[in-house]
Design a protein around this motif. Structure first.
Motif, mmCIF file in Angstrom:
data_model
loop_
_atom_site.group_PDB
_atom_site.id
_atom_site.type_symbol
_atom_site.label_atom_id
_atom_site.label_comp_id
_atom_site.label_asym_id
_atom_site.label_seq_id
_atom_site.Cartn_x
_atom_site.Cartn_y
_atom_site.Cartn_z
ATOM 1 N N MET A 96 -26.168 -42.997 47.845
ATOM 2 C CA MET A 96 -26.418 -42.147 46.741
ATOM 3 C C MET A 96 -27.570 -41.370 46.895
ATOM 4 O O MET A 96 -28.664 -41.798 47.586
ATOM 5 C CB MET A 96 -26.697 -43.424 45.792
ATOM 6 N N ASP A 97 -27.702 -40.357 46.264
ATOM 7 C CA ASP A 97 -28.635 -39.246 46.184
ATOM 8 C C ASP A 97 -29.576 -39.641 45.152
ATOM 9 O O ASP A 97 -29.272 -39.507 43.899
ATOM 10 C CB ASP A 97 -28.064 -37.903 46.083
ATOM 11 N N THR A 98 -30.879 -40.097 45.440
ATOM 12 C CA THR A 98 -31.811 -40.252 44.325
ATOM 13 C C THR A 98 -32.651 -39.437 44.143
ATOM 14 O O THR A 98 -33.889 -39.566 43.609
ATOM 15 C CB THR A 98 -32.515 -41.732 44.818
ATOM 16 N N GLN A 99 -32.514 -37.947 44.862
ATOM 17 C CA GLN A 99 -33.451 -36.898 44.639
ATOM 18 C C GLN A 99 -33.391 -36.387 43.283
ATOM 19 O O GLN A 99 -32.297 -36.363 42.432
ATOM 20 C CB GLN A 99 -33.489 -35.801 45.342
ATOM 21 N N GLU A 100 -34.540 -36.024 42.527
ATOM 22 C CA GLU A 100 -34.554 -35.671 41.237
ATOM 23 C C GLU A 100 -34.394 -33.937 41.438
ATOM 24 O O GLU A 100 -34.771 -33.348 42.538
ATOM 25 C CB GLU A 100 -35.938 -35.721 40.616
ATOM 26 N N PRO A 101 -33.681 -33.483 40.398
ATOM 27 C CA PRO A 101 -33.254 -31.970 40.596
ATOM 28 C C PRO A 101 -34.632 -31.136 40.383
ATOM 29 O O PRO A 101 -35.756 -31.540 40.065
ATOM 30 C CB PRO A 101 -32.353 -31.572 39.424
ATOM 31 N N GLU A 102 -34.869 -30.107 41.098
ATOM 32 C CA GLU A 102 -36.262 -29.179 41.537
ATOM 33 C C GLU A 102 -36.314 -28.457 40.068
ATOM 34 O O GLU A 102 -35.424 -28.174 39.496
ATOM 35 C CB GLU A 102 -35.994 -28.364 42.741
ATOM 36 N N ASP A 103 -37.592 -28.515 39.965
ATOM 37 C CA ASP A 103 -37.927 -27.714 38.654
ATOM 38 C C ASP A 103 -37.557 -26.071 38.973
ATOM 39 O O ASP A 103 -38.299 -25.706 40.142
ATOM 40 C CB ASP A 103 -39.287 -27.852 38.492
ATOM 41 N N PRO A 104 -36.906 -25.529 38.198
ATOM 42 C CA PRO A 104 -37.020 -23.949 38.302
ATOM 43 C C PRO A 104 -38.218 -23.037 38.707
ATOM 44 O O PRO A 104 -38.309 -22.177 39.428
ATOM 45 C CB PRO A 104 -35.828 -23.570 37.154
ATOM 46 N N GLY A 105 -39.105 -23.603 37.950
ATOM 47 C CA GLY A 105 -40.254 -22.970 38.066
ATOM 48 C C GLY A 105 -41.041 -23.123 39.384
ATOM 49 O O GLY A 105 -41.713 -22.329 39.829
ATOM 50 N N ASP A 106 -40.859 -24.248 39.919
ATOM 51 C CA ASP A 106 -41.398 -24.665 41.362
ATOM 52 C C ASP A 106 -40.497 -23.900 42.448
ATOM 53 O O ASP A 106 -41.129 -23.400 43.374
ATOM 54 C CB ASP A 106 -41.419 -25.918 41.598
ATOM 55 N N VAL A 107 -39.126 -23.810 42.377
ATOM 56 C CA VAL A 107 -38.301 -22.901 43.033
ATOM 57 C C VAL A 107 -38.732 -21.459 43.107
ATOM 58 O O VAL A 107 -39.007 -20.651 43.981
ATOM 59 C CB VAL A 107 -36.936 -23.150 42.809
ATOM 60 N N LEU A 108 -38.936 -20.774 41.675
ATOM 61 C CA LEU A 108 -39.453 -19.415 41.674
ATOM 62 C C LEU A 108 -40.577 -19.273 42.157
ATOM 63 O O LEU A 108 -40.930 -18.155 42.949
ATOM 64 C CB LEU A 108 -39.414 -19.215 40.246
#
Length: 81
Positions: free
Chosen positions: A1-13
């Motif tokens: 199972m993938d337990t990673q939280e989705p990245e914040d778009p602000g952090d990606v940007l």
């Protein structure tokens, strides 16, 4: 199972913007170095050209004639005062 939280778009940007900034900075530094080198080369070429022109003027006897022409008017101005 993938337990990673989705990245914040602000952090990606922000991360992409920082990467872009670093790439631009590297390109700017490379361009600056290239321009400085070329300007130094151009300065050396201009100095060589000046020396060659001076040598040719001396060989042609023009250099002394120009100096004399520059000295004569200034001497003439001193005598009329």
């Amino acid at each position: 199972m993938d337990t990673q939280e989705p990245e914040d778009p602000g952090d990606v940007l922000q991360s992409k913007a920082e990467n872009l900034f670093h790439e631009l900075q590297e390109h700017f530094q490379a361009l600056t170095a290239t321009l400085n080198l070329r300007m130094e080369e151009m300065g050396n070429r201009l100095q060589d050209l000046q020396r060659n022109v001076s040598d040719l003027m001396v060989q042609a006897g023009i250099h002394n004639a120009i100096k004399e022409q520059m000295v004569k008017p200034s001497l003439g101005n001193q005598q009329t005062e």
